[in-house]
Scaffold this active site. Structure first.
Site: not given
Ligand code: HSE
Length: 440
Positions: A108, A137, A204, A208
């Site tokens: 990502k 996911g 993160d 996304k």
């Molecule tokens: N570390 C990420 C999460 C994994 O916890 O969503 C999936 O992208």
């Protein structure tokens, strides 16, 4: 077309997702080959450490610790990039594309930051790049936005898109245990990033959101313009007070089209307990897409973990392999040469209600003082409650307030004024209350 053709895969990166993908490919190979129409084989895998013991039977696969061997291997048709990070991964993907390879990636950060460049070079080289596994996911949200709602004008995409944050917040809410003890569990279960601060500090989810907003609104990938906050400072008492008021604390990623531009923000927020996202718990992710034709759509499913992410990686592998086999390259909504430089609005101008908590001296007049400050900003109070003192000896009481809608700029001023008051001890805790009302 001959079914004797073999499409060959090279993996770079063989951690949780790489190994889960490899094992699932072996397990479901018959079905996958039928879906593609020809043979599929993993021919090489680049790992970090050749000596490391793994519970995977690699059979005749060539193992190397040089990922460039894989991306330059003339036998490899599809590079499966699961190495993560941006530096080496960017170079590997560029080299792969320049050498005519198709790429499937779960990275990502790479797409969120260098998506414009990578998609354009893939288009120029007539290779395919797929990144379903980069977001949420197992949820097919990239495909849904790219293909299934193409005729819509998207109004908003709102989601819980970090499994680790959602797992931690859910466990805090139900088991009343602290943030730090649960984060270790999320790491053990394979949910967290190699550096878990990427999860808990919101980076993160920001990556996304940059991907989702580019696809939903046809804009450039603009991670650097997203307002990002994490969950690292959330306290058990605020989760409990929020619940008493009828709210759940969730970590949200929000992309909304407004007349002034795109609102892109990632932060914790209170959401009503009866909202559909409030019941998205644990490692599950949930994403609401609001299109002018479709109306609100909700997708949910496992947002992290080896098998869940492998599901998305394999779906992309099948897509790309089918396109290679049939010679057809399917057009997607996202055309890299046409991505817009749509303006991004300032977070300080975003409007919502707020949850505010202060620790006040236990004396008359404090509630009136807080009311006066909010009234001076022309903001109403939806609820104000004085809670029981947690420490009777300390002579301070928690006061919890829900405000009416106001700008982030105004609430920051309110918080500064309250923090400087003699009646208030310590800082002011403040979170947005999301009512999902978009001005578009
Ligand atoms: N570390 C990420 C999460 C994994 O916890 O969503 C999936 O992208």
């Amino acid at each position: 077309m001959s079914s004797s053709k073999i499409i060959k895969l090279g993996f770079v990166g063989f951690g949780t997702v790489g190994q889960s993908t490899f094992i699932a490919l072996q397990r479901n190979l018959c079905q996958i080959k039928k879906q593609i129409g020809c043979e599929l084989e993993v021919v090489s895998v680049a790992v970090n450490d050749l000596e490391k013991k793994r519970d995977v039977n690699l059979g005749g696969v060539t193992l190397t610790n040089d990922p460039f061997e894989v991306v330059l291997d003339p036998n490899v048709d599809i590079v499966v990039e699961l190495i993560g990070g941006t530096e080496i991964a960017r170079e590997l993907v560029s080299v792969a594309i320049a050498n005519g390879k198709h790429v499937v990636t779960a990275n990502k950060a790479l797409i969120a930051i260098f998506g414009d460049e990578i998609l354009l070079s893939a288009q120029n080289e007539k290779t395919l790049i797929r990144f379903e596994a980069a977001v949420a996911g197992s949820i097919p949200i990239v495909k849904a936005l790219s293909e299934s709602v193409r005729g819509n004008r998207i109004k908003a995409v709102v989601g819980i898109i970090n499994g680790t944050c959602n797992f931690v917040l859910s466990e805090m809410a139900t088991k009343h245990v602290s943030f730090a003890s649960i984060l270790g569990e999320a790491q053990r279960l394979g949910y967290a990033e190699a550096d878990p601060s990427f999860d808990v500090m919101g980076t993160d989810a920001g990556h996304k959101l940059a991907i989702l907003s580019a696809i939903a609104f046809g804009t450039k990938f603009q991670f650097d313009k997203i307002h990002v906050e994490g969950i690292q400072d959330i306290l058990l008492e605020d989760i409990a007070y929020a619940k008493e008021l009828g709210y759940q604390v969730k970590h949200l990623a929000i992309a909304v089209k407004t007349p002034g531009g795109l609102e892109l923000r990632v932060h914790p927020a209170l959401i009503p307990l009866d909202h559909i996202l409030a019941s998205v718990d644990g490692v599950v992710n949930g994403i609401l897409v609001d299109g002018d034709l479709s109306g609100p759509l909700m997708l949910s499913g496992a947002g992290a973990g080896g098998d869940a992410t492998a599901s998305a990686v394999i779906s992309d592998i099948i897509d790309v392999a089918s396109a290679i086999y049939t010679g057809g390259i399917k057009a997607r909504a996202l055309r890299p040469e046409k991505l817009l430089d749509y303006p991004i609005t300032s977070f300080t101008e975003s409007v919502s209600g707020y949850y505010v908590r202060v620790e006040a001296k236990d004396k008359p007049g404090v509630l009136a003082e807080i009311s006066r400050v909010l009234a001076s900003f022309n903001v109403s109070i939806e609820a104000i409650q004085q809670k029981e003192a947690r420490d009777v000896a300390s002579a301070k009481v928690p006061i919890v307030i829900l405000t009416g809608r106001m700008t982030e700029r105004a609430i920051r001023e309110v918080c500064e004024i309250l923090a400087s008051s003699d009646s208030i001890i310590g800082g002011v805790i403040c979170y947005k209350v999301e009512d999902f009302q978009w001005a578009n």
